[in-house]
Write a protein that holds these residues in place. Structure first.
Motif, PDB file in Angstrom:
ATOM      1  N   SER A 325     -15.870  -6.735 -12.366  1.00  0.00           N
ATOM      2  CA  SER A 325     -16.267  -8.390 -12.358  1.00  0.00           C
ATOM      3  C   SER A 325     -17.341  -7.989 -11.107  1.00  0.00           C
ATOM      4  O   SER A 325     -16.994  -8.923 -10.065  1.00  0.00           O
ATOM      5  CB  SER A 325     -14.865  -9.267 -11.721  1.00  0.00           C
ATOM      6  N   ASP A 326     -17.921  -7.686 -10.951  1.00  0.00           N
ATOM      7  CA  ASP A 326     -18.779  -7.680  -9.704  1.00  0.00           C
ATOM      8  C   ASP A 326     -18.634  -7.368  -8.638  1.00  0.00           C
ATOM      9  O   ASP A 326     -19.074  -7.759  -7.660  1.00  0.00           O
ATOM     10  CB  ASP A 326     -19.778  -8.731 -10.115  1.00  0.00           C
ATOM     11  N   HIS A 327     -17.319  -6.696  -8.551  1.00  0.00           N
ATOM     12  CA  HIS A 327     -16.869  -6.112  -6.767  1.00  0.00           C
ATOM     13  C   HIS A 327     -16.729  -5.052  -6.546  1.00  0.00           C
ATOM     14  O   HIS A 327     -15.732  -4.182  -6.777  1.00  0.00           O
ATOM     15  CB  HIS A 327     -15.353  -7.188  -6.521  1.00  0.00           C
ATOM     16  N   PRO A 328     -17.550  -3.710  -7.171  1.00  0.00           N
ATOM     17  CA  PRO A 328     -17.691  -2.589  -7.148  1.00  0.00           C
ATOM     18  C   PRO A 328     -16.922  -2.247  -5.777  1.00  0.00           C
ATOM     19  O   PRO A 328     -16.618  -1.036  -6.137  1.00  0.00           O
ATOM     20  CB  PRO A 328     -18.799  -2.197  -7.867  1.00  0.00           C
ATOM     21  N   GLU A 329     -17.713  -2.416  -4.707  1.00  0.00           N
ATOM     22  CA  GLU A 329     -17.083  -1.742  -3.249  1.00  0.00           C
ATOM     23  C   GLU A 329     -15.568  -1.872  -3.701  1.00  0.00           C
ATOM     24  O   GLU A 329     -15.029  -1.024  -2.953  1.00  0.00           O
ATOM     25  CB  GLU A 329     -18.157  -2.524  -2.884  1.00  0.00           C
ATOM     26  N   GLU A 330     -15.177  -2.814  -4.037  1.00  0.00           N
ATOM     27  CA  GLU A 330     -13.426  -3.338  -3.572  1.00  0.00           C
ATOM     28  C   GLU A 330     -13.013  -2.478  -4.508  1.00  0.00           C
ATOM     29  O   GLU A 330     -12.354  -1.669  -3.736  1.00  0.00           O
ATOM     30  CB  GLU A 330     -13.759  -4.654  -4.001  1.00  0.00           C
ATOM     31  N   ALA A 331     -13.594  -2.433  -6.099  1.00  0.00           N
ATOM     32  CA  ALA A 331     -13.009  -1.261  -7.193  1.00  0.00           C
ATOM     33  C   ALA A 331     -13.149   0.221  -6.550  1.00  0.00           C
ATOM     34  O   ALA A 331     -11.802   0.996  -5.706  1.00  0.00           O
ATOM     35  CB  ALA A 331     -13.740  -1.546  -8.078  1.00  0.00           C
ATOM     36  N   LEU A 332     -13.809   0.274  -5.286  1.00  0.00           N
ATOM     37  CA  LEU A 332     -13.730   2.154  -4.246  1.00  0.00           C
ATOM     38  C   LEU A 332     -12.941   2.238  -3.935  1.00  0.00           C
ATOM     39  O   LEU A 332     -12.420   3.066  -3.085  1.00  0.00           O
ATOM     40  CB  LEU A 332     -15.510   2.473  -4.197  1.00  0.00           C
ATOM     41  N   ARG A 333     -12.615   0.806  -2.982  1.00  0.00           N
ATOM     42  CA  ARG A 333     -12.374   0.451  -1.671  1.00  0.00           C
ATOM     43  C   ARG A 333     -10.776   1.247  -2.414  1.00  0.00           C
ATOM     44  O   ARG A 333      -9.831   1.880  -1.419  1.00  0.00           O
ATOM     45  CB  ARG A 333     -11.522  -0.684  -0.796  1.00  0.00           C
ATOM     46  N   VAL A 334     -10.464  -0.005  -3.075  1.00  0.00           N
ATOM     47  CA  VAL A 334      -9.059   0.906  -3.703  1.00  0.00           C
ATOM     48  C   VAL A 334      -8.424   2.108  -4.098  1.00  0.00           C
ATOM     49  O   VAL A 334      -7.251   2.608  -4.144  1.00  0.00           O
ATOM     50  CB  VAL A 334      -8.660  -0.816  -5.107  1.00  0.00           C
ATOM     51  N   PHE A 335      -9.533   2.104  -4.929  1.00  0.00           N
ATOM     52  CA  PHE A 335      -9.469   3.774  -5.716  1.00  0.00           C
ATOM     53  C   PHE A 335      -9.005   4.412  -4.186  1.00  0.00           C
ATOM     54  O   PHE A 335      -8.464   5.557  -4.533  1.00  0.00           O
ATOM     55  CB  PHE A 335     -10.842   4.404  -5.710  1.00  0.00           C
ATOM     56  N   TYR A 341      -2.213   7.227  -0.884  1.00  0.00           N
ATOM     57  CA  TYR A 341      -1.695   7.179  -1.018  1.00  0.00           C
ATOM     58  C   TYR A 341      -0.447   8.735  -1.925  1.00  0.00           C
ATOM     59  O   TYR A 341       0.744   8.288  -2.044  1.00  0.00           O
ATOM     60  CB  TYR A 341      -0.695   5.809  -2.398  1.00  0.00           C
ATOM     61  N   GLY A 342      -1.976   9.309  -2.099  1.00  0.00           N
ATOM     62  CA  GLY A 342      -1.111  10.452  -2.769  1.00  0.00           C
ATOM     63  C   GLY A 342      -1.170  10.761  -3.829  1.00  0.00           C
ATOM     64  O   GLY A 342      -0.608  11.104  -4.970  1.00  0.00           O
ATOM     65  N   THR A 343      -1.367   9.176  -4.952  1.00  0.00           N
ATOM     66  CA  THR A 343      -1.298   8.998  -6.363  1.00  0.00           C
ATOM     67  C   THR A 343      -2.489   9.775  -6.727  1.00  0.00           C
ATOM     68  O   THR A 343      -3.850   9.181  -6.607  1.00  0.00           O
ATOM     69  CB  THR A 343      -1.715   7.374  -6.665  1.00  0.00           C
ATOM     70  N   GLU A 344      -2.312  11.064  -8.145  1.00  0.00           N
ATOM     71  CA  GLU A 344      -3.881  11.469  -9.092  1.00  0.00           C
ATOM     72  C   GLU A 344      -4.236  10.724  -9.598  1.00  0.00           C
ATOM     73  O   GLU A 344      -3.683  10.298 -10.428  1.00  0.00           O
ATOM     74  CB  GLU A 344      -3.292  12.560  -8.678  1.00  0.00           C
ATOM     75  N   PRO A 345      -5.706  10.319  -9.710  1.00  0.00           N
ATOM     76  CA  PRO A 345      -5.659   9.345 -10.624  1.00  0.00           C
ATOM     77  C   PRO A 345      -6.052  10.340 -11.896  1.00  0.00           C
ATOM     78  O   PRO A 345      -6.195  12.327 -11.771  1.00  0.00           O
ATOM     79  CB  PRO A 345      -7.010   9.920  -9.690  1.00  0.00           C
ATOM     80  N   ASP A 346      -6.321   9.415 -13.186  1.00  0.00           N
ATOM     81  CA  ASP A 346      -5.961  10.623 -14.323  1.00  0.00           C
ATOM     82  C   ASP A 346      -7.776  10.380 -14.774  1.00  0.00           C
ATOM     83  O   ASP A 346      -8.338   8.845 -14.334  1.00  0.00           O
ATOM     84  CB  ASP A 346      -4.750   9.977 -15.626  1.00  0.00           C
ATOM     85  N   GLU A 347      -7.518  10.256 -16.430  1.00  0.00           N
ATOM     86  CA  GLU A 347      -9.102  10.086 -17.226  1.00  0.00           C
ATOM     87  C   GLU A 347      -9.471   8.377 -17.048  1.00  0.00           C
ATOM     88  O   GLU A 347     -10.479   8.009 -16.849  1.00  0.00           O
ATOM     89  CB  GLU A 347      -8.622  10.445 -18.654  1.00  0.00           C
TER      90      GLU A 347
END
Length: 639
Positions: A325-335, A341-347
């Motif tokens: 929804s056009d908030h890429p910066e926020e997406a990266l912040r949450v990532f 918090y120690g959650t490993e990303p998956d694909e």
DNA sequence: TTAGGGTTAG
């Protein structure tokens, strides 16, 4: 453990003591000690209690030991001795053991009672043992156990679980009386094999037969409604719940929230969500997802923040909500927060981050995220690499996209389509066509998305004949039915090439109704090529579909202005002002040395604005010298 | 001494 009060003369222990001691047995040797003690006290009663208690345990040690005890009993055992064991075996991790045990009983000439059938049938359902299930069905018929409604329901369920839904329905129809469990079993099994209409029909029949649906049955119906995607059902369910004052448990509420959230009815979803005393992570994630799909990002974020312990899916939902929804910066912040918090990303999580970066459109960030995917070990991931190709394409990194594509260990149709589309977006239609040919050589079947990419490339590079051939090949060669967007590409292809009559013919021959995008494509082509009459026709079609369409209104006012119909111009312009319609402005962005520079039409915000406009003037006059005259036609009134 | 049915997110 000491179960021997006296070493020489053991005294019999009570049933409760057996039960108590057994509950403390932690190993096979403990069980054996207790067994030995019971044998020495020679009490049949205690032996039976011992067997019962062994059989009622859920530990595999106890269950296996009772199985071995049964095999040492010389005469065929009575059902009351083994029914409990059958039940617990059928609930164990090895339900097949139930059937093996049943076969041993039969072999020893033992008989079954009506309580024996249900656990064996249940085990047959779990392991899809149709042959044994049918045998039990026959046996139940012979021994009259089938008159028992519990046995009948279990038979029905066995057929359904073994993929014999017709036989299940037959068993259902043969029942003289059905209670809510029977109805639900049949309805649920229909749902499970995708026969949703049958499930709904049966639900209606059930209501007519005066059986009141309970929360379990409604839970299944709600989930079936959600699966149809037909929102008409949603309203019906809502009304039914209200009218009948149905008691709602956590399962039903979960099904309701996910159904309404999935359908975008967020206010109703919230109504049920607030009714839940304990909100599972599933439900909260469904709410986050629903709000984000409905464009209500702040509400999504509220729920997300209220959710205590989040898992990977929950984090990913929030990340993609921002990314899409056009908030890429926020997406990266949450990532980044998720990683902290120690959650490993998956694909999938990684793919969302990549697409967030794609929407950011900044090549420097794209390179950074590319590195990030490598650091997390996703070099060979198909989905992540596909997302990387799309990201580089959107960020202007065509070579980088090609590099990712060529290095992929395996590719699917998405990889090929993404790379073809990348070439097309960058005006490299020949490369797109070469890749399309290579795809064919490597026997990868193109899909509808592939053709959008190829046709888009042709239209943007003026390859009319090639585009025509490819469009025809879709249905002739590849069995891909052209969709609206493919017709749109064809309108664009002819329109850009100033073959407006053919563009119009495409629209007229389409099997579906043209939408605003199709007419818009024709309209812009007419504007570029000065075909005002046809352009006006297209603009009128657009305004019929979307009265506030900015582009069509601007074009209409420009046409009137050319014809000096100033009253009409004023009318259109006033209408636009009243309705707050403005021409959406296109933004250009240039990234230079890690900094992003944005420009709008007539924009003077840039710190070096004067120098930029001076240079622009220079370029334009050079263009004029070279014989290129800028077209001011469409900016007549707009500026 | 026993028995048959359920939901769900990226």
């Amino acid at each position: 453990m000491n179960v021997r009060p006296n070493m020489l003369t053991p005294s019999p222990i009570t049933s409760t003591a057996v039960q108590d001691v057994l509950s403390h047995c932690k190993s096979l040797s403990h069980i054996k000690q207790l067994h030995a003690h019971i044998l020495r006290t020679v009490s049949d009663h205690n032996l039976n209690t011992f067997l019962f208690n062994l059989s009622s345990s859920s530990s595999s040690i106890s269950l296996n030991y009772s199985l071995s005890l049964f095999s040492s009993i010389p005469s065929p055992p009575e059902p009351f001795l083994f029914n409990l064991l059958l039940r617990n075996l059928s609930r164990s991790a090895e339900p097949r053991a139930t059937i093996l045990f049943y076969q041993r009983i039969r072999h020893a000439g033992g008989r079954l009672d009506r309580f024996s059938f249900t656990p064996i049938l249940k085990a047959a359902s779990k392991v899809s043992a149709l042959f044994e299930g049918m045998e039990l069905h026959g046996l139940a018929l012979k021994t009259a156990a089938l008159s028992d409604p519990f046995v009948k329901t279990a038979v029905l369920d066995m057929y359904a679980c073994c993929g014999r839904i017709v036989e299940a329905r037959k068993a259902f129809d043969e029942m003289p009386q059905r209670d809510v469990v029977t109805w639900n079993t049949m309805i649920e099994r229909y749902c499970r094999c995708g026969l949703l209409d049958e499930a709904f029909k049966l639900f209606e029949e059930m209501k007519c037969s005066n059986v009141m649906p309970d929360e379990m049955i409604l839970c299944n119906i709600v989930s079936a409604c959600a699966r149809t995607g037909d929102t008409r059902y949603n309203r019906a369910v809502y009304d039914f719940l209200k009218e009948n004052d149905v008691r709602m448990d956590a399962h039903l509420l979960t099904a309701l929230v996910t159904m309404y959230a999935g359908a975008g009815c967020m206010d109703i979803a919230r109504e049920f969500h607030t009714k839940m005393s304990v909100r599972s992570l599933f439900v909260s994630t469904a709410m986050v997802s629903g709000f984000s799909k409905a464009g209500r990002l702040e509400d999504a974020r509220d729920i997300f923040d209220q959710t205590g312990k989040k898992d990977l899916v929950c984090w990913t939902t929030m990340i993609s909500a921002y990314a899409e929804s056009d908030h890429p910066e926020e997406a990266l912040r949450v990532f980044e927060e998720m990683c902290r918090y120690g959650t490993e990303p998956d694909e999938i999580a990684m793919g969302s981050v990549v697409s967030a970066c794609a929407n950011l459109g900044v090549l420097e960030n794209a390179k950074w995220v590319h590195e990030l995917t490598h650091r997390n070990g996703f070099e060979s991931s198909l989905t992540v690499n596909n997302a990387l190709i799309n990201m580089y394409a959107k960020c202007g990194g065509l070579d980088a996209a090609r590099d990712v594509f060529e290095k992929m260990p395996t590719r699917n149709v998405v990889s090929w389509s993404s790379m073809i589309n990348a070439f097309s977006m960058h005006g490299e239609a020949n490369d797109a066509l070469t890749l399309f040919a290579r795809m064919k050589q490597e026997n990868v079947e193109p899909n509808d998305v592939t053709f959008v990419g190829v046709l888009y490339g042709c239209s943007h590079s003026g390859l009319v004949e090639e585009g025509k051939k490819i469009f025809a090949s879709m249905s002739d060669e590849y069995n891909v039915t052209p969709k609206l967007e493919h017709y749109g590409c064809m309108v664009d292809l002819f329109g850009r090439a100033n073959r407006l009559q053919e563009a119009l013919e495409v629209i007229e021959s389409m099997p579906m109704a043209p939408n605003v995008v199709i007419w818009g494509s024709l309209m812009s082509a007419c504007r570029v090529h000065g075909e005002l009459e046809l352009g006006e026709f297209a603009a009128r079609r657009i305004l019929e579909l979307e009265p506030d369409h900015d582009g069509a209104l601007v074009l209409m006012s420009n046409i009137y202005a050319r014809e000096h119909r100033w009253d009409d111009v004023r009318k259109v312009r006033r209408g636009m002002e009243e309705k707050n319609v403005f021409k959406e402005k296109g933004v250009s962005r240039i990234d230079l040395n890690g900094k992003s520079h944005e420009f709008l039409i007539g924009d003077k915000r840039h710190t070096e604005s004067d120098e930029i406009y001076a240079k622009l003037k220079e370029v334009v006059s050079e263009l004029k010298l070279a014989g290129c005259v800028p077209d001011g036609g469409s900016v007549l009134v707009d500026v």
